[in-house]
Design a protein around this motif. Sequence first.
Motif, mmCIF file in Angstrom:
data_model
loop_
_atom_site.group_PDB
_atom_site.id
_atom_site.type_symbol
_atom_site.label_atom_id
_atom_site.label_comp_id
_atom_site.label_asym_id
_atom_site.label_seq_id
_atom_site.Cartn_x
_atom_site.Cartn_y
_atom_site.Cartn_z
ATOM 1 N N UNK A 88 21.444 49.454 47.798
ATOM 2 C CA UNK A 88 23.087 49.192 47.955
ATOM 3 C C UNK A 88 23.467 50.788 47.754
ATOM 4 N N UNK A 89 24.776 50.995 48.538
ATOM 5 C CA UNK A 89 25.291 52.077 48.415
ATOM 6 C C UNK A 89 26.499 52.186 47.461
ATOM 7 N N UNK B 44 28.952 49.084 46.815
ATOM 8 C CA UNK B 44 29.532 48.544 47.911
ATOM 9 C C UNK B 44 28.844 47.159 48.014
ATOM 10 N N UNK B 45 29.254 46.136 47.130
ATOM 11 C CA UNK B 45 28.632 44.661 47.535
ATOM 12 C C UNK B 45 28.076 44.448 46.182
ATOM 13 N N UNK B 46 27.521 43.268 45.974
ATOM 14 C CA UNK B 46 27.018 42.894 44.537
ATOM 15 C C UNK B 46 25.566 43.359 44.591
ATOM 16 N N UNK C 233 31.803 44.852 41.221
ATOM 17 C CA UNK C 233 31.108 46.081 41.948
ATOM 18 C C UNK C 233 30.958 47.171 41.231
ATOM 19 N N UNK C 234 31.266 47.411 39.883
ATOM 20 C CA UNK C 234 31.164 48.089 38.717
ATOM 21 C C UNK C 234 29.750 47.992 38.114
ATOM 22 N N UNK C 235 28.837 48.787 38.244
ATOM 23 C CA UNK C 235 27.608 48.589 37.341
ATOM 24 C C UNK C 235 27.428 49.957 36.479
ATOM 25 N N UNK C 236 26.520 49.634 35.450
ATOM 26 C CA UNK C 236 26.106 50.622 34.504
ATOM 27 C C UNK C 236 24.696 50.758 34.543
#
Length: 133
Positions: free
Chosen positions: A58-59, A75-77, A104-107
């Motif tokens: 994923x980008x 950009x996406x899950x 769509x925010x991840x740590x």
Amino acid sequence: MIIAKDIKKMLRALDVESDHKKTGTAADRKYRRADVRWPATIRAERGHACLHEEEREVTGIIKDISANGARIDVDGLFFEKNNLLLHATQLGAIRCDLVWRRGNKIGLQFSEDPRMILEKLQELIPGFDTTHS
């Protein structure tokens, strides 16, 4: 009567609450964070706890970074959690694990030695040091 839409909403609320508890506060952070806008890709490779049959990539954009992790808008899950590979032109490739997700925010938490990453960040970001921001 509870319908599937309501159940999904409740599960999302629980995930957000759980994620918030895990991330702690700025005072709990060991390393300073820097706001950046670096394009990146995150890849889960086959054979490394990938949920799919093939590699998944994923980008996204790295929004902030520290010596031990980063926050990225993807950009996406993206559901894979462990043994991930983050790649950004500025950093090269860094092994990491997903520690929280909100839409769509991840740590990410880096698996690499934080001192090595800190040195690289100090080269890339003028004035970057170890004090909290």
